[in-house]
Design a protein around this motif. Structure first.
Motif, short mmCIF file in Angstrom:
data_model
loop_
_atom_site.label_atom_id
_atom_site.label_comp_id
_atom_site.label_asym_id
_atom_site.label_seq_id
_atom_site.Cartn_x
_atom_site.Cartn_y
_atom_site.Cartn_z
N GLU A 263 -1.77 4.50 -9.04
CA GLU A 263 -3.21 4.34 -8.84
C GLU A 263 -3.82 3.16 -9.59
N LYS B 194 0.83 -1.21 0.00
CA LYS B 194 0.00 0.00 0.00
C LYS B 194 0.87 1.25 0.00
N LEU B 195 1.96 1.24 0.77
CA LEU B 195 2.87 2.37 0.82
C LEU B 195 3.50 2.64 -0.54
N ASN C 168 2.35 6.97 -6.42
CA ASN C 168 1.18 7.29 -7.24
C ASN C 168 0.90 6.24 -8.32
N ILE D 172 2.28 1.89 -3.49
CA ILE D 172 1.24 2.41 -4.38
C ILE D 172 0.96 3.88 -4.08
N GLU D 173 0.81 4.21 -2.80
CA GLU D 173 0.50 5.59 -2.42
C GLU D 173 1.68 6.53 -2.66
N ALA D 174 2.87 6.15 -2.20
CA ALA D 174 4.04 7.02 -2.29
C ALA D 174 4.45 7.29 -3.73
N GLU E 191 -3.31 -2.51 -7.58
CA GLU E 191 -3.88 -2.92 -6.29
C GLU E 191 -2.80 -3.68 -5.52
N GLU F 110 9.81 7.55 2.46
CA GLU F 110 8.52 7.19 3.06
C GLU F 110 8.69 6.09 4.12
#
Length: 86
Positions: free
Chosen positions: A19, A10-11, A17, A13-15, A22, A50
């Motif tokens: 999008e 998840k980190l 971008n 994907i978020e850090a 999954e 991060e």
């Protein structure tokens, strides 16, 4: 799936971008850089920052094992666990 590995996916994907991705689509043993997920050196810097922020650990880019630690989500999880314990 290991809880830390899921957190790391998840980190990532978020850090970075990512999008259109999954967490379940990232294999824990899949290579993160070049082949596999296809991340680059800029992604490595962002991801490293991060991880340092989230887990409160120091990452020394001069360490000879750094490429091994960042090779896959599974390796990152092992590295973070050992740093938190140590």
């Amino acid at each position: 799936m290991d809880e830390l590995e899921l957190e790391l996916k998840k980190l990532i994907i978020e850090a970075l971008n990512l999008e259109d991705l999954e967490p379940e689509e990232i294999e824990s043993s899949e290579r993160l850089f070049v082949e596999g997920l296809g991340l680059d050196s800029i992604d490595a810097l962002e991801l490293g920052m991060e991880i340092q922020k989230k887990y409160g650990i120091k990452i020394n880019s001069e360490t000879e094992n750094i490429k091994t630690h960042f090779a896959s989500v599974a390796n990152l999880a092992k590295f973070i666990s050992s740093e938190k314990e140590g």
